[in-house]
Scaffold this motif. Structure first.
Motif, PDB file in Angstrom:
ATOM      1  N   ASP A  13       0.921  -1.162  -0.056  1.00 50.07           N
ATOM      2  CA  ASP A  13       0.010  -0.130   0.059  1.00 50.07           C
ATOM      3  C   ASP A  13       0.870   1.390   0.038  1.00 50.07           C
ATOM      4  OD1 ASP A  13      -2.543  -1.389   0.202  1.00 50.07           O
ATOM      5  OD2 ASP A  13      -2.461  -1.662   2.247  1.00 50.07           O
ATOM      6  N   VAL A  14       0.532   2.158  -0.908  1.00 50.79           N
ATOM      7  CA  VAL A  14       1.335   3.463  -1.043  1.00 50.79           C
ATOM      8  C   VAL A  14       0.381   4.529  -1.077  1.00 50.79           C
ATOM      9  CG1 VAL A  14       3.438   2.395  -2.153  1.00 50.79           C
ATOM     10  CG2 VAL A  14       1.446   3.360  -3.362  1.00 50.79           C
ATOM     11  N   GLU A  15       0.801   5.836  -0.784  1.00 44.96           N
ATOM     12  CA  GLU A  15       0.060   6.811  -1.154  1.00 44.96           C
ATOM     13  C   GLU A  15      -0.529   6.989  -2.597  1.00 44.96           C
ATOM     14  OE1 GLU A  15       1.535  10.482   0.423  1.00 44.96           O
ATOM     15  OE2 GLU A  15       2.033   9.610   2.495  1.00 44.96           O
ATOM     16  N   ARG A  16      -1.911   7.499  -2.726  1.00 37.99           N
ATOM     17  CA  ARG A  16      -2.158   7.763  -4.038  1.00 37.99           C
ATOM     18  C   ARG A  16      -1.484   8.908  -4.659  1.00 37.99           C
ATOM     19  NH1 ARG A  16      -5.942  11.264  -5.420  1.00 37.99           N
ATOM     20  NH2 ARG A  16      -6.753   9.931  -7.147  1.00 37.99           N
ATOM     21  N   PRO A  17      -1.319   8.799  -6.207  1.00 41.66           N
ATOM     22  CA  PRO A  17      -0.590  10.019  -6.696  1.00 41.66           C
ATOM     23  C   PRO A  17      -1.671  11.409  -6.751  1.00 41.66           C
ATOM     24  CG  PRO A  17      -1.324   8.482  -8.316  1.00 41.66           C
ATOM     25  CD  PRO A  17      -1.487   7.692  -7.223  1.00 41.66           C
ATOM     26  N   GLU A  18      -0.975  12.317  -6.624  1.00 43.30           N
ATOM     27  CA  GLU A  18      -1.768  13.829  -6.854  1.00 43.30           C
ATOM     28  C   GLU A  18      -1.427  14.404  -8.145  1.00 43.30           C
ATOM     29  OE1 GLU A  18      -4.027  14.902  -5.022  1.00 43.30           O
ATOM     30  OE2 GLU A  18      -3.899  13.330  -3.170  1.00 43.30           O
ATOM     31  N   PRO A  19      -2.232  14.789  -8.915  1.00 40.71           N
ATOM     32  CA  PRO A  19      -1.994  15.463 -10.259  1.00 40.71           C
ATOM     33  C   PRO A  19      -1.157  16.783 -10.143  1.00 40.71           C
ATOM     34  CG  PRO A  19      -4.255  15.935  -9.665  1.00 40.71           C
ATOM     35  CD  PRO A  19      -3.690  15.030  -8.896  1.00 40.71           C
ATOM     36  N   GLU A  20      -0.101  16.893 -11.000  1.00 39.14           N
ATOM     37  CA  GLU A  20       0.587  18.020 -10.906  1.00 39.14           C
ATOM     38  C   GLU A  20      -0.284  19.051 -11.707  1.00 39.14           C
ATOM     39  OE1 GLU A  20       4.231  17.077 -13.357  1.00 39.14           O
ATOM     40  OE2 GLU A  20       5.034  15.965 -11.259  1.00 39.14           O
ATOM     41  N   PRO A  21      -0.223  20.320 -11.787  1.00 44.12           N
ATOM     42  CA  PRO A  21      -1.085  21.227 -12.502  1.00 44.12           C
ATOM     43  C   PRO A  21      -1.142  20.795 -14.172  1.00 44.12           C
ATOM     44  CG  PRO A  21       0.356  22.640 -11.258  1.00 44.12           C
ATOM     45  CD  PRO A  21       1.079  21.054 -11.059  1.00 44.12           C
ATOM     46  N   ASP A  22       0.009  20.129 -14.860  1.00 40.32           N
ATOM     47  CA  ASP A  22      -0.148  20.037 -16.195  1.00 40.32           C
ATOM     48  C   ASP A  22      -0.465  18.343 -16.276  1.00 40.32           C
ATOM     49  OD1 ASP A  22       2.104  18.968 -15.688  1.00 40.32           O
ATOM     50  OD2 ASP A  22       3.335  19.831 -17.003  1.00 40.32           O
ATOM     51  N   GLY A  23      -0.808  17.937 -15.301  1.00 42.36           N
ATOM     52  CA  GLY A  23      -0.790  16.274 -15.318  1.00 42.36           C
ATOM     53  C   GLY A  23      -2.406  15.741 -14.900  1.00 42.36           C
ATOM     54  N   VAL A  24      -2.489  14.489 -15.108  1.00 42.11           N
ATOM     55  CA  VAL A  24      -3.716  13.764 -14.819  1.00 42.11           C
ATOM     56  C   VAL A  24      -3.430  12.609 -13.736  1.00 42.11           C
ATOM     57  CG1 VAL A  24      -5.184  14.610 -16.603  1.00 42.11           C
ATOM     58  CG2 VAL A  24      -4.017  12.435 -16.704  1.00 42.11           C
ATOM     59  N   VAL A  25      -4.373  12.163 -13.238  1.00 42.55           N
ATOM     60  CA  VAL A  25      -4.614  10.883 -12.519  1.00 42.55           C
ATOM     61  C   VAL A  25      -5.339  10.071 -13.175  1.00 42.55           C
ATOM     62  CG1 VAL A  25      -4.593   9.646 -10.339  1.00 42.55           C
ATOM     63  CG2 VAL A  25      -3.449  11.506 -10.315  1.00 42.55           C
ATOM     64  N   ALA A  26      -4.926   8.862 -13.459  1.00 41.26           N
ATOM     65  CA  ALA A  26      -5.787   7.803 -14.036  1.00 41.26           C
ATOM     66  C   ALA A  26      -5.995   6.660 -13.424  1.00 41.26           C
ATOM     67  CB  ALA A  26      -5.276   7.402 -15.533  1.00 41.26           C
ATOM     68  N   LYS A  27      -7.068   6.057 -13.175  1.00 41.61           N
ATOM     69  CA  LYS A  27      -7.193   4.832 -12.672  1.00 41.61           C
ATOM     70  C   LYS A  27      -6.880   3.818 -13.821  1.00 41.61           C
ATOM     71  CE  LYS A  27     -10.988   1.516 -11.528  1.00 41.61           C
ATOM     72  NZ  LYS A  27     -10.983   0.377 -12.710  1.00 41.61           N
ATOM     73  N   VAL A  28      -5.811   2.739 -13.329  1.00 42.42           N
ATOM     74  CA  VAL A  28      -5.416   1.789 -14.399  1.00 42.42           C
ATOM     75  C   VAL A  28      -6.191   0.637 -14.656  1.00 42.42           C
ATOM     76  CG1 VAL A  28      -3.469   0.151 -14.816  1.00 42.42           C
ATOM     77  CG2 VAL A  28      -3.060   2.407 -13.623  1.00 42.42           C
ATOM     78  N   ASN A  29      -6.752   0.440 -15.764  1.00 40.90           N
ATOM     79  CA  ASN A  29      -7.611  -0.294 -16.367  1.00 40.90           C
ATOM     80  C   ASN A  29      -7.039  -1.601 -16.611  1.00 40.90           C
ATOM     81  OD1 ASN A  29      -9.882   1.285 -15.918  1.00 40.90           O
ATOM     82  ND2 ASN A  29      -9.716   2.216 -18.064  1.00 40.90           N
ATOM     83  N   GLY A  30      -5.747  -1.357 -17.134  1.00 46.76           N
ATOM     84  CA  GLY A  30      -4.891  -2.609 -17.388  1.00 46.76           C
ATOM     85  C   GLY A  30      -3.409  -2.213 -17.659  1.00 46.76           C
ATOM     86  N   CYS A  31      -2.576  -3.028 -17.523  1.00 46.54           N
ATOM     87  CA  CYS A  31      -1.113  -2.886 -17.560  1.00 46.54           C
ATOM     88  C   CYS A  31      -0.189  -3.939 -17.820  1.00 46.54           C
ATOM     89  CB  CYS A  31      -0.405  -2.095 -16.258  1.00 46.54           C
ATOM     90  SG  CYS A  31       1.236  -1.620 -16.651  1.00 46.54           S
ATOM     91  N   GLY A  32       0.227  -4.195 -19.347  1.00 46.11           N
ATOM     92  CA  GLY A  32       1.018  -5.206 -19.589  1.00 46.11           C
ATOM     93  C   GLY A  32       2.060  -5.530 -18.780  1.00 46.11           C
ATOM     94  N   VAL A  33       2.715  -6.842 -18.685  1.00 44.76           N
ATOM     95  CA  VAL A  33       3.774  -7.067 -17.964  1.00 44.76           C
ATOM     96  C   VAL A  33       4.751  -7.599 -19.038  1.00 44.76           C
ATOM     97  CG1 VAL A  33       4.553  -8.785 -16.081  1.00 44.76           C
ATOM     98  CG2 VAL A  33       2.055  -8.275 -16.228  1.00 44.76           C
ATOM     99  N   CYS A  34       5.949  -6.633 -19.287  1.00 47.20           N
ATOM    100  CA  CYS A  34       6.644  -6.656 -20.169  1.00 47.20           C
ATOM    101  C   CYS A  34       8.125  -7.069 -19.815  1.00 47.20           C
ATOM    102  CB  CYS A  34       6.711  -5.381 -20.695  1.00 47.20           C
ATOM    103  SG  CYS A  34       7.804  -4.996 -22.060  1.00 47.20           S
TER     104      CYS A  34
END
Length: 349
Positions: A13-34
């Motif tokens: 468990d880690v702290e959730r990210p906060e958006p920078e003024p020019d950024g966004v936070v996205a809920k991850v729907n899927g992430c490939g394992v590469c």
């Protein structure tokens, strides 16, 4: 979470990210394992700056849904479904202004650099969102989007732009992991005659299912490059090293005919440390081109997405399995023996 190179990864468990003024936070729907995540876990790639300081969150192939937007963001909104390139661009440098955002002067690698914690997580931060958050068409469902990450979009750029393949050309792909199989599928869709080369029969069979006209089992022949030259009556028009070890790079280059072009997508391991011996005089005598290929420019995503919408290419064909985040450490460990197929996707967080 990477706590120490080559030591077991842990779900924390880690702290959730906060958006920078020019950024966004996205809920991850899927992430490939590469395999690139495997390289980072091993501590490779410090020779070009892709070695974060632990502790660090890995993962660089996400798609997601925007849940929070920085105050300066103009082009995307909360609720938008987005693809997220791993090679974050600034949007302001000369390369970005000239359509080469994938090699931005201020490039930050998602999951590979301290500045960009990765996407094996419930949420991920996307900086400079007006360029790095790529809106997905409504026609592309989340399962399809989950397969678009690094390997598929990187192979698209490698085949469509750097390799510029098509028109019935002979294209040989050495190394049929996620990148290699994606390259086979995409090069076939672009009109090339594709040959797949690997050591594992199941990967060769998958390559044929994805459009390869024939394959070469490198474990059953003395010289895989000669086999390719014989099949193509003198050598391939374009070769791809999709793995990044010395053997596949050399075999790929040696598979080419005169005037051929080689596309290097695979990055090397700690054994090569970024350097591979190549037949320099052959490059001169045969006028062979050697071309590197990194990621895909956000500005060129629409052409790939159009091909997906029309069914010419389908990332889902490459997704071998979906897993929960707790299974990611074991899936990466299996890559030490090349014991994965296609693109595994983490979609349960």
């Amino acid at each position: 979470m990477l706590e120490e190179f080559q030591e077991p990864l842990e779900v924390q468990d880690v702290e959730r990210p906060e958006p920078e003024p020019d950024g966004v936070v996205a809920k991850v729907n899927g992430c490939g394992v590469c395999r690139s995540d495997w390289h980072c876990w091993q501590g490779d790639w410090d020779w070009f700056g892709y070695r974060p300081d632990p502790p660090h969150i890995l993962g660089h192939e996400p798609c997601g849904t925007i849940v929070e937007v920085g105050e300066d963001v103009e082009t995307v909104s909360e609720g938008d479904h987005i693809a997220i390139p791993f090679n974050f661009a600034c949007g302001k440098c000369e390369l970005c202004r000239n359509g080469r955002e994938n090699i931005c002067e201020n490039h930050v690698g998602l999951g590979f650099m301290n500045e960009a914690p990765g996407a094996f997580a419930e949420e991920v931060h996307v900086p400079n969102a007006d360029i790095n958050a790529v809106p997905l068409p409504d026609e592309i469902d989340p399962d399809t989007a989950a397969g678009i990450g690094c390997r598929f979009m990187t192979s698209y750029h490698g085949m469509a732009h750097r390799g510029n393949v098509g028109n019935g050309e002979d294209v040989v792909v050495h190394g049929l992991g996620g990148i290699g199989l994606s390259a086979v599928h995409i090069a076939n869709a672009l009109g090339a005659n594709v040959i797949g080369v690997d050591l594992f029969e199941e990967k060769l069979e998958k390559a044929e299912q994805l459009g390869a006209v024939t394959t070469v089992n490198a474990s059953e022949v003395d010289d895989p490059a000669k086999e390719v030259r014989d099949i193509t009556d003198g050598g391939a028009d374009c070769s791809v090293d999709a793995l990044g070890i010395a053997t596949t790079c050399q075999n790929a280059v040696n598979s080419l005919g005169k005037g051929g072009r080689h596309v290097q997508i695979g990055l090397t391991t700690s054994e090569e440390e970024g350097k591979v011996s190549l037949p320099t005089d052959e490059f001169v005598a045969k006028e062979i081109d050697f071309r590197g290929s990194l990621g895909l420019q956000p500005s060129r995503y629409p052409e790939m997405l159009d091909m997906i919408k029309t069914g010419k290419i389908d990332p889902k064909e490459l997704v071998s399995e979906t897993i929960a985040i707790e299974a990611v450490p074991d899936k990466l460990a299996a890559m030490s023996d090349y014991d994965t197929m296609g693109i595994p996707v983490c979609n349960e967080f």
